[in-house]
Write a protein that holds these residues in place. Structure first.
Motif, PDB file in Angstrom:
ATOM      1  N   GLU A 157       0.830  -1.210   0.000  1.00  0.00           N
ATOM      2  CA  GLU A 157       0.000   0.000   0.000  1.00  0.00           C
ATOM      3  C   GLU A 157       0.864   1.259   0.000  1.00  0.00           C
ATOM      4  O   GLU A 157       0.575   2.233  -0.707  1.00  0.00           O
ATOM      5  CB  GLU A 157      -0.924  -0.011   1.224  1.00  0.00           C
ATOM      6  CG  GLU A 157      -2.039  -1.034   1.152  1.00  0.00           C
ATOM      7  CD  GLU A 157      -2.887  -1.041   2.416  1.00  0.00           C
ATOM      8  OE1 GLU A 157      -2.683  -0.144   3.267  1.00  0.00           O
ATOM      9  OE2 GLU A 157      -3.743  -1.931   2.543  1.00  0.00           O
ATOM     10  N   ALA A 185       1.118   4.020  -3.049  1.00  0.00           N
ATOM     11  CA  ALA A 185       0.769   5.424  -2.805  1.00  0.00           C
ATOM     12  C   ALA A 185       1.923   6.352  -3.187  1.00  0.00           C
ATOM     13  O   ALA A 185       1.726   7.370  -3.862  1.00  0.00           O
ATOM     14  CB  ALA A 185       0.398   5.617  -1.335  1.00  0.00           C
ATOM     15  N   ARG A 186       3.129   5.997  -2.778  1.00  0.00           N
ATOM     16  CA  ARG A 186       4.271   6.883  -3.018  1.00  0.00           C
ATOM     17  C   ARG A 186       4.722   6.862  -4.473  1.00  0.00           C
ATOM     18  O   ARG A 186       5.290   7.840  -4.971  1.00  0.00           O
ATOM     19  CB  ARG A 186       5.426   6.515  -2.091  1.00  0.00           C
ATOM     20  CG  ARG A 186       5.092   6.718  -0.627  1.00  0.00           C
ATOM     21  CD  ARG A 186       6.195   6.231   0.297  1.00  0.00           C
ATOM     22  NE  ARG A 186       7.405   7.050   0.184  1.00  0.00           N
ATOM     23  CZ  ARG A 186       8.524   6.810   0.851  1.00  0.00           C
ATOM     24  NH1 ARG A 186       8.599   5.745   1.650  1.00  0.00           N
ATOM     25  NH2 ARG A 186       9.581   7.604   0.711  1.00  0.00           N
ATOM     26  N   GLY A 243       2.601   6.523  -6.890  1.00  0.00           N
ATOM     27  CA  GLY A 243       1.495   7.062  -7.671  1.00  0.00           C
ATOM     28  C   GLY A 243       1.730   8.523  -8.013  1.00  0.00           C
ATOM     29  O   GLY A 243       2.831   9.051  -7.878  1.00  0.00           O
ATOM     30  N   SER A 296      -1.662  11.159  -4.784  1.00  0.00           N
ATOM     31  CA  SER A 296      -1.528   9.902  -4.053  1.00  0.00           C
ATOM     32  C   SER A 296      -0.381   9.988  -3.042  1.00  0.00           C
ATOM     33  O   SER A 296      -0.524   9.617  -1.876  1.00  0.00           O
ATOM     34  CB  SER A 296      -1.280   8.758  -5.039  1.00  0.00           C
ATOM     35  OG  SER A 296      -0.952   7.558  -4.355  1.00  0.00           O
ATOM     36  N   ALA A 297       0.780  10.475  -3.489  1.00  0.00           N
ATOM     37  CA  ALA A 297       1.930  10.607  -2.601  1.00  0.00           C
ATOM     38  C   ALA A 297       1.659  11.653  -1.518  1.00  0.00           C
ATOM     39  O   ALA A 297       2.067  11.487  -0.367  1.00  0.00           O
ATOM     40  CB  ALA A 297       3.167  10.987  -3.411  1.00  0.00           C
ATOM     41  N   SER A 325      -1.242  12.419  -0.189  1.00  0.00           N
ATOM     42  CA  SER A 325      -2.153  11.837   0.793  1.00  0.00           C
ATOM     43  C   SER A 325      -1.407  10.924   1.761  1.00  0.00           C
ATOM     44  O   SER A 325      -1.645  10.954   2.975  1.00  0.00           O
ATOM     45  CB  SER A 325      -3.257  11.070   0.070  1.00  0.00           C
ATOM     46  OG  SER A 325      -4.135  10.463   0.989  1.00  0.00           O
ATOM     47  N   TRP A 326      -0.493  10.093   1.236  1.00  0.00           N
ATOM     48  CA  TRP A 326       0.291   9.220   2.119  1.00  0.00           C
ATOM     49  C   TRP A 326       1.183  10.046   3.043  1.00  0.00           C
ATOM     50  O   TRP A 326       1.270   9.790   4.240  1.00  0.00           O
ATOM     51  CB  TRP A 326       1.155   8.278   1.277  1.00  0.00           C
ATOM     52  CG  TRP A 326       1.985   7.360   2.123  1.00  0.00           C
ATOM     53  CD1 TRP A 326       1.631   6.137   2.612  1.00  0.00           C
ATOM     54  CD2 TRP A 326       3.306   7.621   2.616  1.00  0.00           C
ATOM     55  NE1 TRP A 326       2.644   5.619   3.382  1.00  0.00           N
ATOM     56  CE2 TRP A 326       3.682   6.500   3.399  1.00  0.00           C
ATOM     57  CE3 TRP A 326       4.205   8.673   2.474  1.00  0.00           C
ATOM     58  CZ2 TRP A 326       4.928   6.427   4.029  1.00  0.00           C
ATOM     59  CZ3 TRP A 326       5.436   8.602   3.099  1.00  0.00           C
ATOM     60  CH2 TRP A 326       5.788   7.476   3.869  1.00  0.00           C
ATOM     61  N   THR A 358       9.341   9.638  -5.988  1.00  0.00           N
ATOM     62  CA  THR A 358       7.885   9.530  -5.996  1.00  0.00           C
ATOM     63  C   THR A 358       7.374   9.409  -7.424  1.00  0.00           C
ATOM     64  O   THR A 358       8.117   9.575  -8.391  1.00  0.00           O
ATOM     65  CB  THR A 358       7.222  10.749  -5.322  1.00  0.00           C
ATOM     66  OG1 THR A 358       7.312  11.890  -6.210  1.00  0.00           O
ATOM     67  CG2 THR A 358       7.891  11.081  -4.002  1.00  0.00           C
TER      68      THR A 358
END
Length: 450
Positions: free
Chosen positions: A232, A236-237, A239, A243-244, A246-247, A387
């Motif tokens: 996960e 996320a990272r 993406g 996405s990054a 948000s993580w 990223t």
């Protein structure tokens, strides 16, 4: 009778003389202090040795090397041990020492405007830190911590060196004790988690045991994540930016809401106090004898490497048990990193005040004079490299494979900083910071001041 010591008077006079330009005009090259510039260039380059782990590896690996390193002989093990011995905590310590000295220097030059100018400058440093943490996606940003600690330091700027040293010693002893207590508490939490896992009916256990077990399980989820959690994180990272972002948002909020006030603030404050004292004693400016710096380097490295070596030995012998790896529960951690930092301080000042290597000294000083720009530039480069905004390399390189990347970034920053400072008076963000602080645009190009 004036109770100020002779070294204090000399340093105070030097501070006032060199800081005066800060109040009204840019500091000219002849007024700069060479040793602090070189030290200030050395520190952010050294910090990248640690920050690259947060940029390029899984989040858990930054604090828990056992997540990607084992006791079997390997390049990763050698790299981890080398960084632990010579850099971990020490480079941040050196950066904090220099920041504390900078507060004394700036406050002396800005004294006619009182606290307002200092706090305006500190506020904008806070803004830069928030940009780094949230927009450049670096949850390990240190600028926010420095801005908050700097707000406290202003009121201690006039203390004599011996009182600053005494306060440093007191807070350092408190940190050592606090880290020991955290270790005891986490040990009890781990025992509680084991008790809960072995209990036939956990609901019958005391509430305190259940709460302690939950605290341990939460910590373990962060630093010993499951394969599903790893996937996960990588997704996320790697993406897109959202996405990054948000993580990173959750990690940054945790860092600023818990880790910073519990650990990093005090970690920085105590070393900043030491920096204020060392500046007043003329140590950072290279005003002491060469024999003094040789002794400082020898004693600092002897103490620091002995402590760090003992910690590394315990980690390897335990096969990277979390309780041996996690820095903030080792009571010797602060002493080891301080010793190594003072060792590096002695070596770099000897280098800065010695003969030869003129170009390298000039390049390091250029990095130091653009330290804010270079620190944030490292985050921007990492954003692109690791990223999904750019190459998405996070988790694709081993610990050892990250360090050639560090060397490339070092060379780039040394060359570009030197090129820039031969043409301009300030780094780009230093220029902007000065403009925001004083409320008027300073000249940037060198010929603009002639």
């Amino acid at each position: 009778m004036n109770d100020q010591t002779a070294p204090d008077r000399v340093a105070a006079e030097a501070t006032t003389e060199t800081a005066q330009p800060l109040a009204g005009r840019p500091t000219r090259d002849a007024e700069r202090i060479a040793s602090p510039d070189v030290l200030r260039g050395f520190a952010p380059l050294g910090i990248l040795l640690l920050n690259i782990l947060g940029f390029g590896l899984l989040f858990a690996s930054y604090s828990n090397a056992g997540f990607d390193v084992s006791s079997d002989a390997s390049a990763d093990l050698v790299v981890w041990a080398g960084v632990e011995l010579f850099a971990e905590g020490a480079m941040r310590c050196l950066f904090s020492i220099l920041f504390g000295a900078g507060v004394v220097l700036f406050a002396s030059g800005a004294r006619r405007r009182g606290a307002w100018l200092h706090y305006r400058r500190t506020f904008w440093l806070l803004v830069f830190g928030l940009v780094d943490a949230y927009l450049l996606l670096w949850s390990g940003d240190i600028l926010v911590t420095y801005a908050l600690a700097g707000a406290v330091l202003y009121w201690l700027r006039n203390l004599r060196a011996r009182w600053l040293l005494a306060l440093t010693g007191l807070l350092l002893a408190g940190l050592v004790g606090f880290y020991a207590l955290v270790g005891v508490g986490l040990g009890q939490a781990r025992e509680a988690a084991l008790t809960v896992s072995e209990a036939a009916d956990p609901d019958q256990l005391p509430p305190g045991t259940l709460a302690a077990a939950q605290a341990w399980n939460d910590l373990e989820a962060d630093f010993q994540p499951s394969p599903e959690a790893v996937e996960e994180e990588l997704a996320a990272r790697r993406g897109g930016y959202l996405s990054a972002f948000s993580w990173n948002l959750d990690k940054t909020n945790e860092m600023l809401g818990f880790v910073m006030p519990m650990f990093l603030f005090w970690d920085a404050l105590v070393m900043m106090l030491l920096g204020m004292a060392l500046f007043k004693l003329g140590v950072l400016q290279g005003e002491r004898s060469r024999a003094f710096y040789v002794r400082l380097a020898a004693v600092g490295f002897a103490l620091g490497l002995a402590i760090n070596g003992y910690e590394v030995f315990r980690v390897v012998r335990s096969d990277f048990d979390f309780f041996r790896v996690f820095a903030q529960i080792q009571p010797t951690y602060q002493l080891g990193r301080l010793g190594v930092a003072l060792g590096w301080l002695g070596v770099v000042v000897l280098f800065a005040t010695g003969g030869g290597w003129q170009r390298l000294r000039r390049m390091l000083a250029s990095v130091g004079r653009t330290a804010l720009t270079n620190y944030l530039l490292q985050s921007a480069i990492a954003l692109f490299l690791f990223t999904g905004v750019g190459l998405g390399l996070v988790g694709r390189m081993s610990r050892a494979e990250l360090y050639p990347v560090v060397v490339v970034i070092w060379v780039f920053q040394l060359l570009v900083s030197d090129w820039w400072m031969r043409r301009y008076r300030f780094g780009p963000l230093e220029w902007l910071w000065r403009w925001l602080t004083y409320g008027r645009r300073p000249p940037l190009r060198r010929e603009a001041l002639q």
